[in-house]
Design a protein around this motif. Structure first.
Motif, mmCIF file in Angstrom:
data_model
loop_
_atom_site.group_PDB
_atom_site.id
_atom_site.type_symbol
_atom_site.label_atom_id
_atom_site.label_comp_id
_atom_site.label_asym_id
_atom_site.label_seq_id
_atom_site.Cartn_x
_atom_site.Cartn_y
_atom_site.Cartn_z
ATOM 1 N N PRO A 142 50.191 39.693 37.587
ATOM 2 C CA PRO A 142 49.508 41.131 37.940
ATOM 3 C C PRO A 142 50.020 42.079 36.858
ATOM 4 C CG PRO A 142 51.240 40.248 39.356
ATOM 5 C CD PRO A 142 51.246 39.143 38.531
ATOM 6 N N VAL A 143 49.133 42.658 36.149
ATOM 7 C CA VAL A 143 49.220 43.569 34.909
ATOM 8 C C VAL A 143 48.251 44.723 34.948
ATOM 9 C CG1 VAL A 143 50.457 41.984 33.464
ATOM 10 C CG2 VAL A 143 47.853 42.143 33.596
ATOM 11 N N GLY A 144 48.490 45.806 34.330
ATOM 12 C CA GLY A 144 47.732 46.648 33.946
ATOM 13 C C GLY A 144 46.694 46.273 32.804
ATOM 14 N N ARG A 145 45.721 47.188 32.504
ATOM 15 C CA ARG A 145 44.416 46.388 31.597
ATOM 16 C C ARG A 145 45.075 46.316 30.382
ATOM 17 N NH1 ARG A 145 39.928 49.957 32.792
ATOM 18 N NH2 ARG A 145 39.465 48.245 34.427
ATOM 19 N N VAL A 179 50.223 25.149 32.944
ATOM 20 C CA VAL A 179 49.312 25.635 33.798
ATOM 21 C C VAL A 179 48.309 26.683 33.129
ATOM 22 C CG1 VAL A 179 48.913 27.321 36.167
ATOM 23 C CG2 VAL A 179 50.482 24.996 36.015
ATOM 24 N N ILE A 180 47.257 26.925 33.410
ATOM 25 C CA ILE A 180 46.623 28.099 32.585
ATOM 26 C C ILE A 180 46.544 29.209 33.519
ATOM 27 C CG2 ILE A 180 44.309 28.895 31.468
ATOM 28 C CD1 ILE A 180 45.515 26.437 30.088
ATOM 29 N N PRO A 181 47.098 30.282 33.162
ATOM 30 C CA PRO A 181 47.189 31.567 34.248
ATOM 31 C C PRO A 181 46.073 32.473 34.195
ATOM 32 C CG PRO A 181 48.270 32.106 31.990
ATOM 33 C CD PRO A 181 47.651 30.655 31.846
ATOM 34 N N GLU A 182 46.009 33.404 35.197
ATOM 35 C CA GLU A 182 45.019 34.308 35.438
ATOM 36 C C GLU A 182 45.423 35.417 35.290
ATOM 37 O OE1 GLU A 182 41.494 33.706 35.658
ATOM 38 O OE2 GLU A 182 41.502 31.339 35.964
ATOM 39 N N PRO A 183 45.093 36.627 34.514
ATOM 40 C CA PRO A 183 45.364 37.985 35.001
ATOM 41 C C PRO A 183 44.777 38.330 36.256
ATOM 42 C CG PRO A 183 43.524 38.087 33.458
ATOM 43 C CD PRO A 183 44.044 36.509 33.874
ATOM 44 N N SER A 184 45.974 39.375 36.924
ATOM 45 C CA SER A 184 45.026 39.840 38.159
ATOM 46 C C SER A 184 45.190 41.359 37.748
ATOM 47 C CB SER A 184 46.111 39.470 39.429
ATOM 48 O OG SER A 184 45.804 40.565 40.379
ATOM 49 N N ILE A 185 44.397 42.082 37.724
ATOM 50 C CA ILE A 185 44.077 43.495 37.405
ATOM 51 C C ILE A 185 43.251 44.313 38.413
ATOM 52 C CG2 ILE A 185 43.094 45.322 35.423
ATOM 53 C CD1 ILE A 185 43.666 42.994 33.483
ATOM 54 N N ILE A 186 43.707 45.446 39.103
ATOM 55 C CA ILE A 186 43.366 45.966 40.078
ATOM 56 C C ILE A 186 42.387 47.229 39.291
ATOM 57 C CG2 ILE A 186 43.448 47.477 42.157
ATOM 58 C CD1 ILE A 186 46.063 45.791 42.734
ATOM 59 N N PRO A 187 41.021 46.987 39.575
ATOM 60 C CA PRO A 187 40.112 48.012 38.583
ATOM 61 C C PRO A 187 40.681 49.575 38.675
ATOM 62 C CG PRO A 187 38.818 46.432 39.826
ATOM 63 C CD PRO A 187 40.130 46.105 40.111
ATOM 64 N N HIS A 188 40.836 49.946 39.823
ATOM 65 C CA HIS A 188 40.864 51.615 39.956
ATOM 66 C C HIS A 188 42.325 51.990 39.440
ATOM 67 C CE1 HIS A 188 42.468 50.400 43.881
ATOM 68 N NE2 HIS A 188 43.242 51.770 43.861
ATOM 69 N N VAL A 189 43.173 51.035 39.286
ATOM 70 C CA VAL A 189 44.653 51.536 38.872
ATOM 71 C C VAL A 189 45.048 50.660 37.637
ATOM 72 C CG1 VAL A 189 45.701 52.284 41.068
ATOM 73 C CG2 VAL A 189 45.658 50.112 40.255
ATOM 74 N N ALA A 190 43.933 50.063 36.730
ATOM 75 C CA ALA A 190 44.140 49.497 35.591
ATOM 76 C C ALA A 190 44.737 50.267 34.427
ATOM 77 C CB ALA A 190 42.822 48.566 35.375
ATOM 78 N N THR A 191 44.098 51.543 34.492
ATOM 79 C CA THR A 191 44.803 52.344 33.360
ATOM 80 C C THR A 191 44.921 53.854 34.055
ATOM 81 O OG1 THR A 191 43.435 51.426 31.726
ATOM 82 C CG2 THR A 191 44.399 53.308 31.085
ATOM 83 N N VAL A 192 46.272 54.095 34.303
ATOM 84 C CA VAL A 192 46.464 55.240 35.355
ATOM 85 C C VAL A 192 46.553 56.437 33.871
ATOM 86 C CG1 VAL A 192 48.332 56.570 36.372
ATOM 87 C CG2 VAL A 192 47.851 54.163 37.033
ATOM 88 N N VAL A 193 46.069 57.480 34.058
ATOM 89 C CA VAL A 193 46.174 58.405 33.239
ATOM 90 C C VAL A 193 47.400 59.259 33.147
ATOM 91 C CG1 VAL A 193 43.529 58.851 32.883
ATOM 92 C CG2 VAL A 193 44.792 60.127 34.520
ATOM 93 N N GLY A 194 47.601 59.976 32.070
ATOM 94 C CA GLY A 194 48.971 60.436 31.767
ATOM 95 C C GLY A 194 48.846 62.046 31.905
ATOM 96 N N LEU A 195 49.805 62.906 31.563
ATOM 97 C CA LEU A 195 49.547 64.376 31.753
ATOM 98 C C LEU A 195 48.584 65.131 30.768
ATOM 99 C CD1 LEU A 195 53.407 64.968 31.730
ATOM 100 C CD2 LEU A 195 52.073 65.035 33.536
ATOM 101 N N ASP A 196 48.368 64.383 29.615
ATOM 102 C CA ASP A 196 47.016 64.741 28.561
ATOM 103 C C ASP A 196 45.874 64.279 28.936
ATOM 104 O OD1 ASP A 196 48.007 62.213 27.945
ATOM 105 O OD2 ASP A 196 48.515 62.691 26.108
ATOM 106 N N GLY A 197 45.652 63.336 29.840
ATOM 107 C CA GLY A 197 44.325 62.659 30.102
ATOM 108 C C GLY A 197 43.983 61.109 29.525
ATOM 109 N N GLN A 198 45.265 60.951 28.669
ATOM 110 C CA GLN A 198 45.474 59.557 27.633
ATOM 111 C C GLN A 198 45.871 58.857 28.891
ATOM 112 O OE1 GLN A 198 46.221 59.199 23.490
ATOM 113 N NE2 GLN A 198 47.291 60.955 23.994
ATOM 114 N N LYS A 199 45.868 57.418 28.555
ATOM 115 C CA LYS A 199 46.574 56.446 29.208
ATOM 116 C C LYS A 199 47.985 56.808 29.354
ATOM 117 C CE LYS A 199 48.970 52.177 28.199
ATOM 118 N NZ LYS A 199 49.137 51.169 27.405
ATOM 119 N N MET A 200 48.542 56.763 30.520
ATOM 120 C CA MET A 200 50.101 57.177 30.817
ATOM 121 C C MET A 200 50.668 55.931 29.937
ATOM 122 S SD MET A 200 52.210 57.930 34.075
ATOM 123 C CE MET A 200 51.337 59.430 34.532
#
Ligand code: TYM
Length: 330
Positions: A142-145, A179-200
């Motif tokens: 489980p990771v971010g994008r 074992v070949i792993p799979e990422p698990s990325i939750i689309p709506h929180v995959a890239t949370v924005v920061g105070l300036d609108g870029q990726k936090m």
């Protein structure tokens, strides 16, 4: 039973991006398999140069994770450097990793683009990450994008080694040596924005640490960058950082109300920011209280990390035995 594994660097206080992109999904997954979560201090050493800060952030990340609901009985939480097999496996993997694959990785390319001279550890960073993942026969990561590319590199390295040693002792998952792993990325929180609108991101200095004190957190929220629309003007909620962050905490009805108020005009950004602060502050209230209780006993975290290290080491040393035998080092 699925193996779940993820890591977080002790480079500062965990922020909303870390929480929604990784910590929260990790905590949910501890109910669904054998979970291994670690504090990636070897990775942090590519940038952290203050030994006290490294130790303090390592304990801080552990404390934050426990306060947010990580159960150290269900999940194994440990410090990466307590299990030296991570670096041993990284060397073996690096003997199978084509240089161009690493030259193509975004952290390395960003460094070059900024005309900074990368250290070898930054170049080799994805190989150490592959070792972290493969050492535990992990199925799900489980990771971010921003970490997706690294899991793909892991899959490529593992595939190449599995093809090189088709007769090697198999991993419990049965894909081959690894074992070949799979990422698990939750689309709506995959890239949370920061105070300036870029990726936090800590490196953009635009983060909201989840356990900031009230005053600095309020100040950060009030400092979110907006356009200069006057109070009475209708505003577009779909491009607003305030709304994007509010969605993380507020219920559907409250989000719809904020969106409607944006479109209607007559409410200023300051008022929206206050609503966001209140929702955020309430959301983390129970976790903040738990954190204060846990922090009152400084030996608790040390005990949790020591027992996590022992449990992680048992798995890592068995994998290393299998790998050493397969490649002819025993
Ligand atoms: P790190 O410490 O940068 O971040 C920890 C986790 O938080 C996620 N994240 C985000 N998710 C959504 N929105 C954001 N703005 C945001 N910022 C950070 C990251 O994607 C990450 O999942 N290389 C890793 C640590 C690591 C690791 C591993 C992870 C080392 N070995 C093996 C998985 C498996 C890192 O730097 O994470």
């Amino acid at each position: 039973m699925k193996r779940i594994l993820s890591g977080i660097k002790p480079t500062g206080a965990p922020h909303l991006g870390n929480y929604f992109g990784m910590m929260k999904p990790c905590i949910a997954l501890q109910e669904q398999g054998e979970a291994f979560y670690f504090i990636a201090d070897y990775h942090a050493l590519t940038t952290v140069r203050d030994p006290e800060a490294m130790r303090e952030h390592t304990r801080g990340v552990a404390l934050d994770f426990l306060a947010c609901g990580l159960d150290p009985v269900k999940a194994v939480i440990f410090r990466q450097s307590d299990v030296p097999e991570h670096t041993e496996l990284a060397w073996i993997l690096s003997c199978f990793t084509p240089m161009p694959m690493l030259e193509n990785c975004h952290a390395f390319k960003d460094h070059l683009a900024k005309q900074k001279t990368p250290v070898h550890g930054l170049f080799a960073y994805p190989v150490l990450m592959a070792a972290d993942i493969l050492l535990y026969d992990s199925n799900v990561v489980p990771v971010g994008r921003d970490q997706k590319q690294h899991v793909e590199v892991t899959r490529d390295i593992a595939g190449a080694i599995n093809r090189t040693y088709p007769k090697a002792g198999h991993s419990p998952g049965g894909d081959g040596l690894f074992v070949i792993p799979e990422p698990s990325i939750i689309p709506h929180v995959a890239t949370v924005v920061g105070l300036d609108g870029q990726k936090m991101s800590k490196s953009y200095d635009n983060t909201i640490p989840i356990f900031d004190a009230e005053k600095p957190m309020r100040k950060k929220i009030m400092g979110i960058v907006t356009d200069s629309s006057p109070v009475e003007a209708p505003k577009d909620p779909s491009v607003s950082t305030i709304v994007a962050l509010y969605r993380l905490f507020a219920g559907e009805a409250d989000v719809e109300k904020m969106e409607a108020d944006f479109r209607a005009g007559g409410v200023g950004y300051g008022d929206f920011k206050k609503r966001l602060f209140d929702a955020l502050w309430e959301y983390f209230r129970p976790m903040r209280e738990k954190r204060a209780a846990l922090a009152a006993d400084p030996t608790h975290v040390d005990g949790v990390l020591a027992s996590g290290a022992a449990r992680a080491h048992a798995v890592a040393s068995a994998t290393m035995e299998r790998v050493r035998r397969a490649v002819g080092l025993r």
